[in-house]
Design a protein around this motif. Structure first.
Motif, PDB file in Angstrom:
ATOM      1  N   LEU A 106       0.824  -1.213   0.000  1.00 38.68           N
ATOM      2  CA  LEU A 106       0.000   0.000   0.000  1.00 38.68           C
ATOM      3  C   LEU A 106       0.859   1.265   0.000  1.00 38.68           C
ATOM      4  CD1 LEU A 106      -2.826  -1.011   2.510  1.00 38.68           C
ATOM      5  CD2 LEU A 106      -3.037  -0.705   0.026  1.00 38.68           C
ATOM      6  N   ALA A 107       2.074   1.141   0.534  1.00 42.56           N
ATOM      7  CA  ALA A 107       3.005   2.279   0.539  1.00 42.56           C
ATOM      8  C   ALA A 107       3.792   2.375  -0.768  1.00 42.56           C
ATOM      9  CB  ALA A 107       3.961   2.160   1.716  1.00 42.56           C
ATOM     10  N   GLY A 108       3.500   1.474  -1.706  1.00 42.14           N
ATOM     11  CA  GLY A 108       4.138   1.546  -3.015  1.00 42.14           C
ATOM     12  C   GLY A 108       5.456   0.826  -3.132  1.00 42.14           C
ATOM     13  N   LYS A 109       5.776  -0.054  -2.193  1.00 47.64           N
ATOM     14  CA  LYS A 109       7.064  -0.740  -2.221  1.00 47.64           C
ATOM     15  C   LYS A 109       6.981  -1.991  -3.098  1.00 47.64           C
ATOM     16  CE  LYS A 109       8.251   0.920   2.402  1.00 47.64           C
ATOM     17  NZ  LYS A 109       8.577   0.550   3.796  1.00 47.64           N
ATOM     18  N   ASN A 110       8.082  -2.266  -3.794  1.00 47.52           N
ATOM     19  CA  ASN A 110       8.122  -3.448  -4.650  1.00 47.52           C
ATOM     20  C   ASN A 110       8.605  -4.657  -3.846  1.00 47.52           C
ATOM     21  OD1 ASN A 110      10.934  -3.263  -4.464  1.00 47.52           O
ATOM     22  ND2 ASN A 110      11.132  -2.224  -6.441  1.00 47.52           N
ATOM     23  N   LEU A 111       8.632  -5.809  -4.499  1.00 48.86           N
ATOM     24  CA  LEU A 111       8.944  -7.044  -3.794  1.00 48.86           C
ATOM     25  C   LEU A 111      10.347  -7.039  -3.215  1.00 48.86           C
ATOM     26  CD1 LEU A 111       8.357  -9.921  -2.883  1.00 48.86           C
ATOM     27  CD2 LEU A 111       8.960 -10.709  -5.191  1.00 48.86           C
ATOM     28  N   SER A 112      11.327  -6.630  -3.991  1.00 46.65           N
ATOM     29  CA  SER A 112      12.707  -6.667  -3.497  1.00 46.65           C
ATOM     30  C   SER A 112      12.879  -5.762  -2.276  1.00 46.65           C
ATOM     31  CB  SER A 112      13.688  -6.260  -4.609  1.00 46.65           C
ATOM     32  OG  SER A 112      13.410  -4.955  -5.075  1.00 46.65           O
ATOM     33  N   THR A 113      12.202  -4.628  -2.277  1.00 43.49           N
ATOM     34  CA  THR A 113      12.273  -3.730  -1.117  1.00 43.49           C
ATOM     35  C   THR A 113      11.614  -4.366   0.103  1.00 43.49           C
ATOM     36  OG1 THR A 113      12.242  -1.775  -2.536  1.00 43.49           O
ATOM     37  CG2 THR A 113      11.625  -1.456  -0.227  1.00 43.49           C
ATOM     38  N   TYR A 139      -5.575  -8.465  -6.621  1.00 39.69           N
ATOM     39  CA  TYR A 139      -5.357  -7.517  -7.731  1.00 39.69           C
ATOM     40  C   TYR A 139      -4.764  -6.178  -7.259  1.00 39.69           C
ATOM     41  CZ  TYR A 139      -7.646 -10.228 -11.445  1.00 39.69           C
ATOM     42  OH  TYR A 139      -7.963 -11.157 -12.393  1.00 39.69           O
ATOM     43  N   PHE A 140      -3.772  -6.260  -6.374  1.00 42.99           N
ATOM     44  CA  PHE A 140      -3.144  -5.030  -5.899  1.00 42.99           C
ATOM     45  C   PHE A 140      -2.497  -4.245  -7.028  1.00 42.99           C
ATOM     46  CE2 PHE A 140      -4.281  -5.399  -1.721  1.00 42.99           C
ATOM     47  CZ  PHE A 140      -3.489  -4.720  -0.800  1.00 42.99           C
ATOM     48  N   ASN A 141      -2.049  -4.936  -8.079  1.00 47.14           N
ATOM     49  CA  ASN A 141      -1.395  -4.236  -9.174  1.00 47.14           C
ATOM     50  C   ASN A 141      -2.379  -3.431 -10.020  1.00 47.14           C
ATOM     51  OD1 ASN A 141      -2.342  -6.856  -9.700  1.00 47.14           O
ATOM     52  ND2 ASN A 141      -1.256  -6.957 -11.649  1.00 47.14           N
ATOM     53  N   PHE A 142      -3.689  -3.643  -9.834  1.00 52.05           N
ATOM     54  CA  PHE A 142      -4.695  -2.863 -10.553  1.00 52.05           C
ATOM     55  C   PHE A 142      -5.183  -1.658  -9.751  1.00 52.05           C
ATOM     56  CE2 PHE A 142      -6.393  -6.734 -13.154  1.00 52.05           C
ATOM     57  CZ  PHE A 142      -5.190  -6.750 -13.859  1.00 52.05           C
ATOM     58  N   ARG A 143      -4.819  -1.613  -8.479  1.00 53.23           N
ATOM     59  CA  ARG A 143      -5.425  -0.604  -7.594  1.00 53.23           C
ATOM     60  C   ARG A 143      -5.153   0.823  -8.036  1.00 53.23           C
ATOM     61  NH1 ARG A 143      -6.680  -2.438  -1.941  1.00 53.23           N
ATOM     62  NH2 ARG A 143      -6.341  -0.258  -1.392  1.00 53.23           N
ATOM     63  N   ASP A 145      -4.447   2.078 -10.963  1.00 55.65           N
ATOM     64  CA  ASP A 145      -5.155   2.448 -12.170  1.00 55.65           C
ATOM     65  C   ASP A 145      -6.643   2.675 -11.898  1.00 55.65           C
ATOM     66  OD1 ASP A 145      -2.813   2.210 -13.570  1.00 55.65           O
ATOM     67  OD2 ASP A 145      -3.222   0.171 -14.258  1.00 55.65           O
ATOM     68  N   ILE A 146      -7.227   1.790 -11.105  1.00 52.86           N
ATOM     69  CA  ILE A 146      -8.659   1.912 -10.799  1.00 52.86           C
ATOM     70  C   ILE A 146      -8.930   3.124  -9.939  1.00 52.86           C
ATOM     71  CG2 ILE A 146     -10.586   0.781  -9.601  1.00 52.86           C
ATOM     72  CD1 ILE A 146      -9.429  -1.875 -10.568  1.00 52.86           C
ATOM     73  N   GLU A 147      -8.074   3.329  -8.918  1.00 54.90           N
ATOM     74  CA  GLU A 147      -8.269   4.492  -8.047  1.00 54.90           C
ATOM     75  C   GLU A 147      -8.117   5.794  -8.819  1.00 54.90           C
ATOM     76  OE1 GLU A 147      -5.465   3.779  -4.960  1.00 54.90           O
ATOM     77  OE2 GLU A 147      -6.701   2.267  -3.946  1.00 54.90           O
ATOM     78  N   ALA A 148      -7.184   5.807  -9.776  1.00 56.76           N
ATOM     79  CA  ALA A 148      -7.003   7.021 -10.583  1.00 56.76           C
ATOM     80  C   ALA A 148      -8.213   7.247 -11.470  1.00 56.76           C
ATOM     81  CB  ALA A 148      -5.737   6.882 -11.435  1.00 56.76           C
ATOM     82  N   THR A 149      -8.788   6.179 -11.995  1.00 58.55           N
ATOM     83  CA  THR A 149      -9.969   6.301 -12.861  1.00 58.55           C
ATOM     84  C   THR A 149     -11.150   6.883 -12.100  1.00 58.55           C
ATOM     85  OG1 THR A 149      -9.236   4.462 -14.238  1.00 58.55           O
ATOM     86  CG2 THR A 149     -11.593   5.039 -14.302  1.00 58.55           C
ATOM     87  N   PHE A 150     -11.375   6.356 -10.886  1.00 55.32           N
ATOM     88  CA  PHE A 150     -12.548   6.783 -10.123  1.00 55.32           C
ATOM     89  C   PHE A 150     -12.337   8.128  -9.427  1.00 55.32           C
ATOM     90  CE2 PHE A 150     -13.711   2.355 -10.659  1.00 55.32           C
ATOM     91  CZ  PHE A 150     -15.077   2.451 -10.890  1.00 55.32           C
ATOM     92  N   SER A 151     -11.070   8.572  -9.352  1.00 58.52           N
ATOM     93  CA  SER A 151     -10.821   9.867  -8.705  1.00 58.52           C
ATOM     94  C   SER A 151     -10.926  11.021  -9.687  1.00 58.52           C
ATOM     95  CB  SER A 151      -9.434   9.868  -8.061  1.00 58.52           C
ATOM     96  OG  SER A 151      -8.413   9.749  -9.056  1.00 58.52           O
TER      97      SER A 151
END
Length: 295
Positions: A239-246, A282-286, A288-294
Motif C-alpha cells: 500500500l506504501a508503493g514498495k516493490n517485492l525486493s524492497t 489484484y493489488f497491481n490494478f489498484r 489504475d482503478i483508483e485514478a480512474t474513479f478519482s
C-alpha cells in the motif's frame, strides 16, 4: 574376480548397510494414549490403534507405506481398517495403493478426492468422502475430520482424535518452523481463517503436524500471530508503493527469528504473500482503478 562377481560381492556386502540407512529415516513414536506418529524423513503422519482396528493417515510414499504396513502387522494384532488423506497433495497421498490392496476404506474430503481423480494420481482413490465434517467411531475412539475452507491444496482437513484430544493438521499449520518457502499451493487468507477457526473451536491437548514439531495451543497461537504479522507487513508495504525486493529487504519480523528456516524462508514467505495480493486481490490494478474513479 570378474567385474560382475565383484559388483555382486559389493552389493551383498553393502546392501544391509543401505537398508539400515534407509530404515533410519522411518520412526514410530507413541504420542498420547492410542495415537502414534509415523515419521518418514521430513514428513509425519499419524495412526490410531483401537480394539476395532487401526486408522492410518497420509501414506507419504510407497516405501514409507510398505515400511509402516510391516511394522503395524508385527506390533499389533488388529487390522488396518481405514486410510484417511489429509488433503490432495501427492507428496502426502502417494503410497495409498499399498493399503488399498487390503480392502480398507479410503477417506478424503470431496475436493481432495475430486482432485486425485481429475489428476489421475497414482494412488488409492477415496471410497468415502464428506463435505463438512465426518465423525468416525472405532470402538471407544472417535476421529473427527473437519473441513475449514481453502487453506492449502484442495480438501485439506483437520483430524481430532478423542478421547486422547490430539489434533492432526498437515501443511497449513506448522509448529517450530517457518511456513514452506514461497507458500506454493497455499492461500494466506485461508490459512489465517482456518487457523483462527481451529483456535476458536474445542480445545486440544496435543498438536501434531505433517512437518516439523509437535506442540500445544500456545504454539498454534504463535503460528497464527506470525501469519497475521507477515500478511500485514506485506500488505502495508504494498500500500506504501514498495516493490517485492524492497519488502524482502525491509521485512524482518524478529519476534520469530527462532523458527527454523527463518533466514532462508522469510524472504520467500514475503514473496508468497506478495504473489497472493497480486493474483487474488489484484493489488497491481489498484492504482489504475483508483485514478480512474478519482477523475
Amino acid at each position: 574376480m570378474t567385474t560382475q562377481l565383484l559388483l555382486l560381492f559389493l552389493g551383498c556386502y553393502f546392501m544391509p548397510l543401505i537398508s539400515m540407512a534407509s530404515e533410519t529415516d522411518y520412526r514410530i513414536e507413541l504420542m498420547k494414549d492410542n495415537v502414534y506418529r509415523f515419521t518418514a524423513g521430513h514428513y509425519h503422519a499419524i495412526f490410531v490403534v483401537t480394539e476395532a482396528g487401526i486408522l492410518v493417515t497420509d501414506p507419504i510414499s510407497d516405501a514409507a507405506a510398505l515400511y509402516l504396513k510391516k511394522a503395524l502387522a508385527s506390533r499389533f494384532d488388529v487390522p488396518v481398517r481405514y486410510l484417511a488423506y489429509s488433503h490432495n497433495h501427492i507428496d502426502h497421498t502417494m503410497g495409498g495403493s499399498v493399503w488399498d490392496k487390503d480392502n480398507i476404506t479410503v477417506i478424503a474430503h470431496e475436493l481432495a478426492a475430486e482432485d486425485l481423480r481429475w489428476t489421475r494420481a497414482p494412488t488409492a482413490m477415496p471410497d468415502l468422502t464428506f463435505s463438512d465434517k465426518l465423525n468416525l467411531t472405532m470402538g471407544e475412539t472417535e476421529i473427527v475430520m473437519q473441513y475449514h475452507g481453502v487453506n492449502n491444496g484442495r480438501g485439506s482437513i483437520s483430524m481430532r482424535i478423542l478421547p486422547a484430544n490430539v489434533l492432526f493438521v498437515v501443511d497449513w499449520i506448522v509448529v517450530g518452523r517457518m511456513p514452506y518457502q514461497d507458500l506454493p499451493g497455499y492461500d494466506i487468507h485461508g490459512m489465517i481463517h482456518a487457523t483462527r477457526e481451529i483456535l476458536d473451536g474445542p480445545s486440544f491437548d496435543l498438536f501434531i503436524g505433517g512437518h516439523a514439531d509437535i506442540g500445544e495451543r500456545e504454539d498454534v497461537e504463535r503460528y497464527l500471530k506470525y501469519l497475521e504479522a507477515l500478511y500485514s507487513a506485506v500488505r502495508d508495504g504494498m500500500l506504501a508503493g514498495k516493490n517485492l525486493s524492497t519488502l524482502q529487504a525491509e521485512i524482518t519480523l524478529p519476534d520469530y527469528a527462532d523458527l527454523r528456516m527463518y533466514s532462508e524462508w522469510l524472504p520467500m514467505n514475503v514473496a508468497g504473500v506478495y504473489r497472493t495480493l497480486l493474483n487474488t486481490s489484484y493489488f497491481n490494478f489498484r492504482s489504475d482503478i483508483e485514478a480512474t474513479f478519482s477523475d
